[in-house]
Design an enzyme around this catalytic site. Sequence first.
Site, PDB file in Angstrom:
ATOM      1  N   LEU A   8       4.967  -5.972  -3.110  1.00 39.11           N
ATOM      2  CA  LEU A   8       4.173  -6.679  -4.116  1.00 39.11           C
ATOM      3  C   LEU A   8       3.269  -5.678  -4.822  1.00 39.11           C
ATOM      4  O   LEU A   8       2.435  -5.020  -4.199  1.00 39.11           O
ATOM      5  CB  LEU A   8       3.334  -7.776  -3.455  1.00 39.11           C
ATOM      6  CG  LEU A   8       4.107  -8.796  -2.611  1.00 39.11           C
ATOM      7  CD1 LEU A   8       3.184  -9.917  -2.145  1.00 39.11           C
ATOM      8  CD2 LEU A   8       5.285  -9.371  -3.400  1.00 39.11           C
ATOM      9  N   ALA A   9       3.459  -5.557  -6.131  1.00 35.86           N
ATOM     10  CA  ALA A   9       2.718  -4.530  -6.872  1.00 35.86           C
ATOM     11  C   ALA A   9       2.323  -5.030  -8.253  1.00 35.86           C
ATOM     12  O   ALA A   9       2.201  -4.262  -9.198  1.00 35.86           O
ATOM     13  CB  ALA A   9       3.566  -3.266  -6.996  1.00 35.86           C
ATOM     14  N   GLY A  11      -0.458  -6.868  -8.950  1.00 31.32           N
ATOM     15  CA  GLY A  11      -1.895  -7.092  -9.121  1.00 31.32           C
ATOM     16  C   GLY A  11      -2.515  -6.138 -10.130  1.00 31.32           C
ATOM     17  O   GLY A  11      -2.001  -5.050 -10.384  1.00 31.32           O
ATOM     18  N   ARG A  15     -10.906  -3.325 -10.078  1.00 26.81           N
ATOM     19  CA  ARG A  15     -11.999  -2.521  -9.516  1.00 26.81           C
ATOM     20  C   ARG A  15     -11.741  -1.018  -9.555  1.00 26.81           C
ATOM     21  O   ARG A  15     -12.611  -0.218  -9.286  1.00 26.81           O
ATOM     22  CB  ARG A  15     -12.293  -2.976  -8.078  1.00 26.81           C
ATOM     23  CG  ARG A  15     -13.138  -4.239  -8.052  1.00 26.81           C
ATOM     24  CD  ARG A  15     -13.335  -4.717  -6.635  1.00 26.81           C
ATOM     25  NE  ARG A  15     -12.132  -5.350  -6.120  1.00 26.81           N
ATOM     26  CZ  ARG A  15     -11.904  -5.564  -4.827  1.00 26.81           C
ATOM     27  NH1 ARG A  15     -12.774  -5.158  -3.916  1.00 26.81           N
ATOM     28  NH2 ARG A  15     -10.806  -6.172  -4.431  1.00 26.81           N
ATOM     29  N   GLU A 152      -7.383 -18.408   4.037  1.00 28.82           N
ATOM     30  CA  GLU A 152      -7.958 -17.379   3.159  1.00 28.82           C
ATOM     31  C   GLU A 152      -9.477 -17.403   3.256  1.00 28.82           C
ATOM     32  O   GLU A 152     -10.081 -18.456   3.465  1.00 28.82           O
ATOM     33  CB  GLU A 152      -7.504 -17.615   1.712  1.00 28.82           C
ATOM     34  CG  GLU A 152      -6.050 -17.275   1.481  1.00 28.82           C
ATOM     35  CD  GLU A 152      -5.714 -15.856   1.904  1.00 28.82           C
ATOM     36  OE1 GLU A 152      -6.266 -14.914   1.311  1.00 28.82           O
ATOM     37  OE2 GLU A 152      -4.918 -15.685   2.844  1.00 28.82           O
ATOM     38  N   ASN A 167      -5.531 -10.977   8.330  1.00 21.31           N
ATOM     39  CA  ASN A 167      -4.138 -10.862   7.910  1.00 21.31           C
ATOM     40  C   ASN A 167      -3.987  -9.602   7.073  1.00 21.31           C
ATOM     41  O   ASN A 167      -4.705  -9.410   6.097  1.00 21.31           O
ATOM     42  CB  ASN A 167      -3.771 -12.099   7.069  1.00 21.31           C
ATOM     43  CG  ASN A 167      -2.405 -11.994   6.437  1.00 21.31           C
ATOM     44  OD1 ASN A 167      -1.499 -11.395   7.000  1.00 21.31           O
ATOM     45  ND2 ASN A 167      -2.268 -12.588   5.247  1.00 21.31           N
ATOM     46  N   ASN A 225      -8.500  -0.732  -3.337  1.00 20.53           N
ATOM     47  CA  ASN A 225      -8.991  -1.599  -4.405  1.00 20.53           C
ATOM     48  C   ASN A 225      -9.927  -0.866  -5.364  1.00 20.53           C
ATOM     49  O   ASN A 225     -10.163  -1.306  -6.470  1.00 20.53           O
ATOM     50  CB  ASN A 225      -9.744  -2.797  -3.810  1.00 20.53           C
ATOM     51  CG  ASN A 225      -8.798  -3.678  -3.011  1.00 20.53           C
ATOM     52  OD1 ASN A 225      -7.795  -4.147  -3.529  1.00 20.53           O
ATOM     53  ND2 ASN A 225      -9.096  -3.854  -1.740  1.00 20.53           N
ATOM     54  N   ASN A 376       4.843  52.592  -9.096  1.00 24.86           N
ATOM     55  CA  ASN A 376       3.397  52.411  -9.074  1.00 24.86           C
ATOM     56  C   ASN A 376       2.927  52.078 -10.484  1.00 24.86           C
ATOM     57  O   ASN A 376       3.109  52.870 -11.402  1.00 24.86           O
ATOM     58  CB  ASN A 376       2.724  53.690  -8.562  1.00 24.86           C
ATOM     59  CG  ASN A 376       1.263  53.422  -8.218  1.00 24.86           C
ATOM     60  OD1 ASN A 376       0.551  52.784  -8.984  1.00 24.86           O
ATOM     61  ND2 ASN A 376       0.823  53.910  -7.071  1.00 24.86           N
TER      62      ASN A 376
HETATM   63  C1  UD1 Z   1      -4.035 -11.147   0.546  1.00 27.03           C
HETATM   64  C2  UD1 Z   1      -3.726 -12.211   1.580  1.00 27.03           C
HETATM   65  C3  UD1 Z   1      -4.817 -12.185   2.662  1.00 27.03           C
HETATM   66  C4  UD1 Z   1      -4.876 -10.811   3.284  1.00 27.03           C
HETATM   67  C5  UD1 Z   1      -5.101  -9.761   2.213  1.00 27.03           C
HETATM   68  C6  UD1 Z   1      -4.991  -8.393   2.799  1.00 27.03           C
HETATM   69  C7  UD1 Z   1      -2.645 -14.085   0.424  1.00 27.03           C
HETATM   70  C8  UD1 Z   1      -2.839 -15.412  -0.177  1.00 27.03           C
HETATM   71  N1  UD1 Z   1      -3.724 -13.505   0.938  1.00 27.03           N
HETATM   72  O1  UD1 Z   1      -5.236 -11.484  -0.066  1.00 27.03           O
HETATM   73  O2  UD1 Z   1      -4.522 -13.136   3.662  1.00 27.03           O
HETATM   74  O3  UD1 Z   1      -5.929 -10.757   4.238  1.00 27.03           O
HETATM   75  O4  UD1 Z   1      -4.089  -9.864   1.171  1.00 27.03           O
HETATM   76  O5  UD1 Z   1      -5.306  -7.433   1.830  1.00 27.03           O
HETATM   77  O6  UD1 Z   1      -1.538 -13.578   0.488  1.00 27.03           O
HETATM   78  N2  UD1 Z   1       0.076  -9.514  -5.811  1.00 27.03           N
HETATM   79  C9  UD1 Z   1       1.105  -9.719  -6.699  1.00 27.03           C
HETATM   80  N3  UD1 Z   1       1.125 -10.839  -7.464  1.00 27.03           N
HETATM   81  C10 UD1 Z   1       0.153 -11.781  -7.387  1.00 27.03           C
HETATM   82  C11 UD1 Z   1      -0.912 -11.567  -6.484  1.00 27.03           C
HETATM   83  C12 UD1 Z   1      -0.922 -10.434  -5.702  1.00 27.03           C
HETATM   84  O7  UD1 Z   1       2.014  -8.887  -6.799  1.00 27.03           O
HETATM   85  O8  UD1 Z   1       0.235 -12.766  -8.112  1.00 27.03           O
HETATM   86  C13 UD1 Z   1       0.067  -8.331  -4.973  1.00 27.03           C
HETATM   87  C14 UD1 Z   1      -1.096  -7.385  -5.265  1.00 27.03           C
HETATM   88  O9  UD1 Z   1      -0.728  -6.407  -6.216  1.00 27.03           O
HETATM   89  C15 UD1 Z   1      -1.372  -6.777  -3.895  1.00 27.03           C
HETATM   90  C16 UD1 Z   1      -0.955  -7.851  -2.923  1.00 27.03           C
HETATM   91  O10 UD1 Z   1      -0.095  -8.708  -3.635  1.00 27.03           O
HETATM   92  O11 UD1 Z   1      -0.585  -5.645  -3.671  1.00 27.03           O
HETATM   93  C17 UD1 Z   1      -2.146  -8.612  -2.368  1.00 27.03           C
HETATM   94  O12 UD1 Z   1      -2.834  -9.210  -3.420  1.00 27.03           O
HETATM   95  P1  UD1 Z   1      -4.389  -9.413  -3.401  1.00 27.03           P
HETATM   96  O13 UD1 Z   1      -4.795 -10.122  -4.605  1.00 27.03           O
HETATM   97  O14 UD1 Z   1      -5.035  -8.128  -3.092  1.00 27.03           O
HETATM   98  O15 UD1 Z   1      -4.520 -10.405  -2.165  1.00 27.03           O
HETATM   99  P2  UD1 Z   1      -5.830 -10.839  -1.423  1.00 27.03           P
HETATM  100  O16 UD1 Z   1      -6.450 -11.942  -2.171  1.00 27.03           O
HETATM  101  O17 UD1 Z   1      -6.630  -9.660  -1.090  1.00 27.03           O
HETATM  102 CA    CA Z   2      -6.384  -6.949  -1.650  1.00 31.82          CA
END
Ligand code: UD1
Ligand code: CA
Length: 473
Positions: A8-9, A11, A15, A152, A167, A225, A376
């Site tokens: 998953l990448a 986001g 920050r 969450e 988690n 982050n 040299n």
């Molecule tokens: C998520 C977990 C949480 C865990 C935490 C650990 C869920 C609902 N929550 O929360 O339980 O403790 O990670 O860091 O899963 N991403 C996408 N698409 C999206 C949303 C996120 O690709 O729509 C990716 C982000 O780029 C990231 C990862 O998923 O790599 C986690 O997303 P993030 O928003 O950081 O999740 P948290 O709310 O921190």
């Molecule tokens: Ca996160």
Amino acid sequence: MTIKTIILAAGQGTRMRSSRPKVLHEIANKPLVQHVYETAKSLKGSEVYIVYGHGGEAVKQSLSRLDAIWVEQKQQLGTGHAVQQVIHHVDEGDTVLILYGDVPLLKAETLRTLLAKVSPTSLALLTVTLDDPTGYGRIVRDQHHAVRRIVEHKDASAAERLINEGNTGILACNGGQLIQWLSRLSNNNAQNEYYLTDIIEMAVADGLTIATAQAASADEVLGVNNREQLAHLERVYQFERARMLMAQGVTLRDPARVDVRGEFAELGQDIDIDINVIFEGVNRIASNVKIGPNCLIKNATIADGVEILSHSVIEDASIGAGSRIGPFARIRPQTELAEHVHIGNFVEIKKSSVASGSKINHLSYIGDSEIGASVNVGAGTITCNYDGANKFKTVIEDGAFIGSDTQLVAPVTIGKNATIGAGSTITQNTPAEQLTLSRVKQVSVPSWQRPVKAQDAVGNLPHGSETDKSKEK
Ligand code: UD1
Ligand code: CA
């Protein structure tokens, strides 16, 4: 068994305060997501899917060389929604592994432990115990210590927030089951997101056990982050590289002050590395090599017993056994130095070969040259290889002696055992064995007087004379 690994990448990474997508920020000169990709690829039978979104084209383009399937998530509606974008690639018999593109230091070994816990009756979850689990989803267990669900942080009650098992987001499960669970996700929660974590409760309801595993160190599951976390994980990564080097027989004067941004294709024993040395790209370093402080070594091949003195930069070059480089030397691409060559301070060498036993010890530029054995090259020698449009070659044959402050205007060849007088500008080939020099004849003017300032001419005493000092009392 096929493992479908979904990274998953998508986001945004607000920050980081950056125009660059978060997962393209680097640890050891390598994008975060590439670290994750490489770990995923190292698992047997793993096919990699990368979910991209924010700044996605940039991510995809700069990593197009990776053997991954790119899946776009147009809107970031949550981790569950992100996995839904890939689910049509998943078959019932697959094992699915979920990773995060911003958690770069996770080890393959940890993932193997996790994958070993997956079965049709068990989902495997990687958890982490933290002093401060703020922000993390919490692992809710029952009185028998069995995992019931993940809540969450934003949805958790005060009591649930006291749970310090968090988690990591990393999990593995059966593909067919995941397809079922994802189709039932809703976004009825504090963030109006489709939470992947909701599948835990569904799995429990379906009678599965939730098997948990933990990484050897919490740093393995830390995400990036902001820039401070990026810097922290860079240090963690570098310290681990330093420990690996020491384990292989390298002396590090200070393991906290060496940076490895790449690989060693070859690494001998009894290598001695002083502080602030940076290795980039692919280096090959033989045994008994000594590297002084503040050196940059990039894509270099360094043979046995070479000594590199402080503040030297070596890039895309090879250094022969027993040679001595620096201090303050710059060895540029396509340079090949044979055995026992000495390159001294403020010497730059580019696209040149130097045969064994030759010395270029002070303040020289050698470019596009072929230098024989036992040559040299005197201080301040410059090969004039460039006429503003084209580059030309300088050849110095074996045993030649180039006097100090010589300019060799290429193309030019200096014959075997030739001597060039100091201060010469050599524009034509010089014969072997002979002395060649081009120098204006020296003259002395006996009646010459130094000019004096107009003021001094009318009799002012020079500053600092006896009378001058007595005036100051
Ligand atoms: C998520 C977990 C949480 C865990 C935490 C650990 C869920 C609902 N929550 O929360 O339980 O403790 O990670 O860091 O899963 N991403 C996408 N698409 C999206 C949303 C996120 O690709 O729509 C990716 C982000 O780029 C990231 C990862 O998923 O790599 C986690 O997303 P993030 O928003 O950081 O999740 P948290 O709310 O921190
Ligand atoms: Ca996160």
